[in-house]
Design a protein around this motif. Structure first.
Motif, PDB file in Angstrom:
ATOM      1  N   PRO A   1       0.801  -1.237   0.000  1.00 45.87           N
ATOM      2  CA  PRO A   1       0.000   0.000   0.000  1.00 45.87           C
ATOM      3  C   PRO A   1       0.826   1.277   0.000  1.00 45.87           C
ATOM      4  N   LEU A   2       2.142   1.177   0.214  1.00 44.20           N
ATOM      5  CA  LEU A   2       2.954   2.390   0.369  1.00 44.20           C
ATOM      6  C   LEU A   2       2.938   3.303  -0.856  1.00 44.20           C
TER       7      LEU A   2
ATOM      8  N   SER B   1       2.062   8.670  -2.904  1.00 42.42           N
ATOM      9  CA  SER B   1       1.440   9.545  -3.899  1.00 42.42           C
ATOM     10  C   SER B   1       0.561  10.599  -3.234  1.00 42.42           C
ATOM     11  N   LYS B   2      -0.202  10.176  -2.210  1.00 39.75           N
ATOM     12  CA  LYS B   2      -1.060  11.120  -1.492  1.00 39.75           C
ATOM     13  C   LYS B   2      -0.225  12.170  -0.771  1.00 39.75           C
ATOM     14  N   LEU B   3       0.873  11.712  -0.142  1.00 35.36           N
ATOM     15  CA  LEU B   3       1.750  12.650   0.554  1.00 35.36           C
ATOM     16  C   LEU B   3       2.387  13.632  -0.418  1.00 35.36           C
ATOM     17  N   ALA B   4       2.743  13.149  -1.606  1.00 32.93           N
ATOM     18  CA  ALA B   4       3.348  14.027  -2.609  1.00 32.93           C
ATOM     19  C   ALA B   4       2.380  15.133  -3.021  1.00 32.93           C
TER      20      ALA B   4
END
Length: 295
Positions: A100-101, A106-109
Motif C-alpha cells: 500500500p505504500l 502519492s497522497k503525501l506528494a
C-alpha cells in the motif's frame, strides 16, 4: 608426521591429504582446486573403463565415495532450503505490508505539492505559511466548510499532542473554545509558530525557545481572558454568548469619514448623521437583550 586420522579425504575424487581441502558440509571435505578434483574423477572413470572387472577391486571405491559425497551435499542443500522457508514467508509478509505504500506516498506528494504551491516560488520549501481562521473563505458552497473542517481537525490533533501537555494550557482552554473565533485564531497562530520552530527545514533552537518563552505564555494568557467563566450553555439561544457576528455601518455611512480623511483631515471631522445614530442604538439594544453589551 600426520597420522591417518589427521588426513582429509575428498568426498568427490577420494584424494587424501592435509592441505588443499575445503569443507563440503559439517562432516566432510572436498578439494579446494575443483579443476584438479574433476580431472581426477574423470581419470578414475577412464581407468575403470579399461580395468577388467576382476582387477577393479578398490578402484570401485572412488565412485562410491563420490556418490556418498554428492548425497551429503544434496542433504545439506535440502536442510538449507528448509531453513529458508520461514524467511520466504517473512519476505512475502513484508511485500504485503509494503504494497500500500505507493498510494500513500502519492497522497503525501500531493499534500507537499499543495503546500509548495501555497508558499510560492520565492518561498523556501518547507517554510510554514501563516494561516488566519478569521480570513478563511466562506459562502454558501462547501469549499469554505471543507477548509474550516481541515483546519479544526489538524488543530485538534495538535492540541492533544502538544498544547494540552502543559497544565496552564489545559486550565486556559474552555470547553467551548471552538465557538470563540478569536481563540481559534490564537491557537492556529500558535500551532503554526510551533511548526516553524520544530518541523520546518529552517527550524532553529532559537525559534523553539522563543515559542516556549514568548508565544505560548502570551497565547495562554489571552485565551484565558477571552473564555473566562464561559461554557457551552452560554452559546445556546438563551445564553449571553449567543449573538450574531460583529457588524459596522456599510455603504454611504462610511463615505463622510472617507471624504474627510482623504481630503481635509486637518479640519473638524463631520458629525454622525441621525440615521446612523438610530441604527447603532437599535443594534446596541439587541446586544443588551442577548447579554452582549459593550464591556
Amino acid at each position: 608426521m600426520s597420522s591417518s586420522k589427521d588426513l582429509k579425504e575428498c568426498v568427490l575424487c577420494g584424494r587424501r591429504g592435509v592441505q588443499g581441502f575445503g569443507a563440503a558440509d559439517a562432516r566432510s571435505w572436498r578439494c579446494s582446486n575443483s579443476t584438479a578434483c574433476q580431472r581426477r574423477i574423470e581419470e578414475a572413470a577412464q581407468e575403470r573403463l579399461h580395468t577388467p572387472p576382476a582387477a577393479q577391486g578398490a578402484a570401485g571405491a572412488v565412485p562410491e565415495a563420490a556418490l556418498a559425497g554428492l548425497a551429503r551435499e544434496v542433504e545439506a542443500l535440502r536442510t538449507r532450503v528448509e531453513a529458508m522457508s520461514p524467511l520466504s514467508q517473512r519476505v512475502q509478509t513484508l511485500h504485503d505490508e509494503v504494497a500500500p505504500l505507493p498510494a500513500q506516498v502519492s497522497k503525501l506528494a500531493k499534500v507537499v505539492k499543495s503546500l509548495a504551491d501555497q508558499a510560492g516560488p520565492d518561498e523556501q520549501v518547507g517554510k510554514t505559511a501563516p494561516l488566519s481562521w478569521l480570513d478563511l473563505a466562506d459562502g454558501p458552497d462547501d469549499d469554505g466548510a471543507g477548509a474550516a473542517q481541515d483546519v479544526l481537525t489538524e488543530l485538534s490533533a495538535w492540541l492533544v499532542r502538544v498544547f494540552l501537555r502543559y497544565p496552564d494550557g489545559v486550565a486556559a482552554l474552555s470547553e467551548c473554545w471552538w465557538w470563540h473565533p478569536d481563540v481559534v485564531e490564537e491557537l492556529v497562530c500558535l500551532e503554526r509558530a510551533w511548526v516553524a520552530a520544530y518541523v520546518d527545514t529552517d527550524a532553529t533552537v532559537g525559534r523553539a525557545a522563543d515559542w516556549h518563552d514568548h508565544y505560548r505564555p502570551g497565547a495562554v494568557k489571552r485565551i484565558r481572558q477571552a473564555t473566562q467563566n464561559c461554557s457551552l450553555e452560554a452559546h445556546q439561544a438563551s445564553g449571553e454568548r449567543h449573538r450574531p457576528g460583529p457588524q459596522i455601518p456599510a455603504g454611504m455611512a462610511l463615505a463622510p469619514i472617507a471624504a474627510w480623511w482623504g481630503r481635509d483631515r486637518a479640519s473638524v471631522a463631520p458629525e454622525p448623521e441621525a440615521d446612523l445614530i438610530a441604527e447603532t442604538r437599535v443594534a446596541e439594544s439587541a446586544r443588551r437583550r442577548a447579554g452582549g453589551a459593550r464591556r
